[in-house]
Design a protein around this motif. Structure first.
Motif, PDB file in Angstrom:
ATOM      1  N   HIS A 257      -3.289  32.782 -40.726  1.00 22.81           N
ATOM      2  CA  HIS A 257      -4.012  31.639 -40.157  1.00 22.81           C
ATOM      3  C   HIS A 257      -4.874  32.091 -38.980  1.00 22.81           C
ATOM      4  O   HIS A 257      -4.419  32.865 -38.128  1.00 22.81           O
ATOM      5  N   PRO A 258      -6.122  31.621 -38.905  1.00 21.46           N
ATOM      6  CA  PRO A 258      -6.978  32.031 -37.786  1.00 21.46           C
ATOM      7  C   PRO A 258      -6.358  31.734 -36.416  1.00 21.46           C
ATOM      8  O   PRO A 258      -6.607  32.465 -35.452  1.00 21.46           O
ATOM      9  N   CYS A 297      -9.009  19.899 -41.035  1.00 16.62           N
ATOM     10  CA  CYS A 297      -8.048  20.802 -40.388  1.00 16.62           C
ATOM     11  C   CYS A 297      -8.013  20.536 -38.887  1.00 16.62           C
ATOM     12  O   CYS A 297      -9.061  20.482 -38.234  1.00 16.62           O
ATOM     13  N   PHE A 299      -7.352  22.409 -36.572  1.00 15.06           N
ATOM     14  CA  PHE A 299      -7.805  23.549 -35.764  1.00 15.06           C
ATOM     15  C   PHE A 299      -9.324  23.744 -35.855  1.00 15.06           C
ATOM     16  O   PHE A 299      -9.883  24.589 -35.161  1.00 15.06           O
ATOM     17  N   HIS A 300     -10.016  22.940 -36.683  1.00 15.15           N
ATOM     18  CA  HIS A 300     -11.422  23.287 -36.980  1.00 15.15           C
ATOM     19  C   HIS A 300     -12.350  23.314 -35.755  1.00 15.15           C
ATOM     20  O   HIS A 300     -13.246  24.153 -35.708  1.00 15.15           O
ATOM     21  N   CYS A 303     -11.932  26.847 -34.467  1.00  8.83           N
ATOM     22  CA  CYS A 303     -11.790  27.957 -35.417  1.00  8.83           C
ATOM     23  C   CYS A 303     -13.115  28.686 -35.626  1.00  8.83           C
ATOM     24  O   CYS A 303     -14.126  28.069 -35.967  1.00  8.83           O
ATOM     25  N   LYS A 305     -13.678  30.624 -37.994  1.00 10.06           N
ATOM     26  CA  LYS A 305     -13.908  30.806 -39.440  1.00 10.06           C
ATOM     27  C   LYS A 305     -14.127  29.480 -40.162  1.00 10.06           C
ATOM     28  O   LYS A 305     -14.172  29.451 -41.394  1.00 10.06           O
ATOM     29  N   ALA A 306     -14.259  28.391 -39.401  1.00 16.85           N
ATOM     30  CA  ALA A 306     -14.373  27.067 -40.023  1.00 16.85           C
ATOM     31  C   ALA A 306     -15.618  26.986 -40.913  1.00 16.85           C
ATOM     32  O   ALA A 306     -16.673  27.527 -40.586  1.00 16.85           O
ATOM     33  N   CYS A 311     -13.758  22.353 -43.895  1.00 19.09           N
ATOM     34  CA  CYS A 311     -12.656  22.318 -42.930  1.00 19.09           C
ATOM     35  C   CYS A 311     -12.624  21.019 -42.120  1.00 19.09           C
ATOM     36  O   CYS A 311     -11.577  20.654 -41.585  1.00 19.09           O
ATOM     37  N   PRO A 316      -5.734  20.482 -44.750  1.00 17.33           N
ATOM     38  CA  PRO A 316      -4.942  21.502 -45.445  1.00 17.33           C
ATOM     39  C   PRO A 316      -3.453  21.191 -45.412  1.00 17.33           C
ATOM     40  O   PRO A 316      -2.956  20.662 -44.421  1.00 17.33           O
ATOM     41  N   CYS A 329      -4.255  26.865 -44.283  1.00 19.38           N
ATOM     42  CA  CYS A 329      -5.669  27.194 -44.046  1.00 19.38           C
ATOM     43  C   CYS A 329      -6.401  27.208 -45.379  1.00 19.38           C
ATOM     44  O   CYS A 329      -5.985  27.875 -46.327  1.00 19.38           O
ATOM     45  N   LEU A 330      -7.529  26.500 -45.400  1.00 14.54           N
ATOM     46  CA  LEU A 330      -8.266  26.296 -46.653  1.00 14.54           C
ATOM     47  C   LEU A 330      -8.975  27.549 -47.161  1.00 14.54           C
ATOM     48  O   LEU A 330      -9.532  27.554 -48.256  1.00 14.54           O
ATOM     49  N   LEU A 331      -8.980  28.620 -46.377  1.00 14.48           N
ATOM     50  CA  LEU A 331      -9.604  29.866 -46.836  1.00 14.48           C
ATOM     51  C   LEU A 331      -8.821  30.491 -47.984  1.00 14.48           C
ATOM     52  O   LEU A 331      -9.357  31.340 -48.709  1.00 14.48           O
TER      53      LEU A 331
HETATM   54 FE1  SF4 Z   1     -10.121  27.491 -39.743  1.00 20.38          FE
HETATM   55 FE2  SF4 Z   1     -10.844  26.039 -41.852  1.00 20.38          FE
HETATM   56 FE3  SF4 Z   1      -8.668  27.548 -41.971  1.00 20.38          FE
HETATM   57 FE4  SF4 Z   1      -8.688  25.360 -40.468  1.00 20.38          FE
HETATM   58  S1  SF4 Z   1      -8.866  25.443 -42.667  1.00 20.38           S
HETATM   59  S2  SF4 Z   1      -7.894  27.326 -39.893  1.00 20.38           S
HETATM   60  S3  SF4 Z   1     -10.785  25.361 -39.709  1.00 20.38           S
HETATM   61  S4  SF4 Z   1     -10.785  28.257 -41.727  1.00 20.38           S
END
Ligand code: SF4
Length: 352
Positions: A257-258, A297, A299-300, A303, A305-306, A311, A316, A329-331
């Motif tokens: 997770h980021p 999310c 955390f977006h 984040c 990496k959003a 996101c 998620p 995390c949706l990645l």
């Molecule tokens: Fe970051 Fe998106 Fe993963 Fe959330 S879902 S942690 S915003 S990359």
């Protein structure tokens, strides 16, 4: 050693209505504490770590209360019980608290009374829960003080908390928490207020007691170095949710997770160039308040990496990405698929 959880938390929610709106410090926690293991719970201040600890003992600070979910205690001493359904002040919960699930705090004076000797306070625990007489309770209290390596335990039995140093007070609080032989110990930042040398001694003591007594420990800390040294599994919290859960080795080797990656990159590495000379990388922003409700999310906004349109739209869920290693995390395709289904994903069995 078994991987069966002694405590199994599912979809645990804590909240309270305030004049600014609904406060939701816990937003659906899933967490297993396997028998005889130490599990770490990490995250920045304000993520809900301490509230999780308090919810496990059903001692949420008023007006906060458990508003949903289950906390199943299955220690084999009685039929499985859902602690979240018990009256916090009722007989059943009071019989469990201290005797089967105990807690130690960052500040010992939270647990110790300043107007009673530590011997009386430890003895009182066993008189209440184990119905011991005065003489046996005293002998047991001295034994407990010895067990936590209190110097001159017999003399210290008559000491008041203000007679003791910070480290000794912490030992007294641990002795009191363990006096009735609980199977689960919740330790909320137990060494944060101590200097480094005493901190190491108390951590060593907790590790020894955990191994000797076969206890299950939930260790709450913001110190990732402590987690790396003392735990077998780790859960990472952000804004009232668990966002990653794995074995300690997996989490430190391949954080998914980021947010976890950000936490780990903020820890100075011993001897590294960055640790000595350069400013620490820090995550942007801070944890939002428990009032905040975000789409997508949680955390977006912080984040790096959003992905816009993803996101900030899809919420998620936790899903297993690698064996025994889950993230929110949706990645990760596993998370994306599960999140689009909009279903909660069943937590994998913890790996022993
Ligand atoms: Fe970051 Fe998106 Fe993963 Fe959330 S879902 S942690 S915003 S990359």
């Amino acid at each position: 050693m078994t991987s069966r959880p002694i405590i199994s938390v599912r979809n645990l929610e804590v909240g309270a209505m305030s004049r600014h709106g609904m406060l939701r410090p816990l937003r659906g926690i899933d967490l297993d504490l396997p028998f005889g293991q130490t599990v770490g719970l990490v995250g920045e201040s304000g993520c809900g770590k301490s509230m999780t600890a308090r919810a496990l003992l059903n001692i949420t600070p008023a007006p906060m209360r458990i508003t949903g979910g289950t906390i199943i205690l299955d220690d084999g001493k009685a039929p499985p019980q859902n602690l979240s359904a018990l009256d916090p002040d009722g007989v059943a919960m009071r019989a469990i608290r201290g005797a089967r699930v105990a807690m130690i705090f960052q500040e010992p004076m939270t647990a110790l009374s300043p107007v009673h000797t530590i011997g009386d306070q430890i003895g009182e625990m066993v008189r209440i829960h184990r119905k011991l007489g005065r003489r046996e309770a005293k002998a047991h209290a001295i034994e407990m003080l010895d067990m936590v390596s209190m110097p001159n335990a017999r003399q210290r039995y008559d000491a008041y908390p203000f007679n003791l140093s910070g480290g000794m007070r912490q030992r007294a609080m641990i002795a009191m928490a363990l006096a009735c032989g609980p199977d689960v110990l919740v330790a909320d930042e137990p060494t944060t207020a101590l200097d480094v040398t005493i901190q190491a001694q108390i951590l060593e003591l907790l590790q020894r007691l955990q191994a000797d007594l076969g206890m299950t420990v939930l260790l709450i800390t913001h110190d990732l170095g402590v987690v790396a040294r003392t735990t077998k599994r780790v859960a990472v919290m952000y804004l009232g949710e668990i966002v990653e859960e794995a074995s300690t080795i997996q989490l430190f080797d391949t954080p998914l997770h980021p947010y976890t990656q950000g936490l780990l990159s903020s820890v100075p590495r011993l001897g590294s160039r960055r640790g000595r000379r350069e400013p620490l990388p820090t995550m942007r922003g801070t944890v939002p308040s428990a009032l905040v409700e975000l789409a997508g999310c949680a955390f977006h906004p912080r984040c790096t990496k959003a992905v816009a349109g993803l996101c900030d739209v899809i919420k998620p869920v936790m899903a297993e990405v690698n064996p025994g290693h889950s993230a929110r995390c949706l990645l990760y395709p596993e998370v994306l698929v599960a999140s689009k289904r909009g279903s909660s994903v069943v937590q994998p069995e913890p790996v022993s």
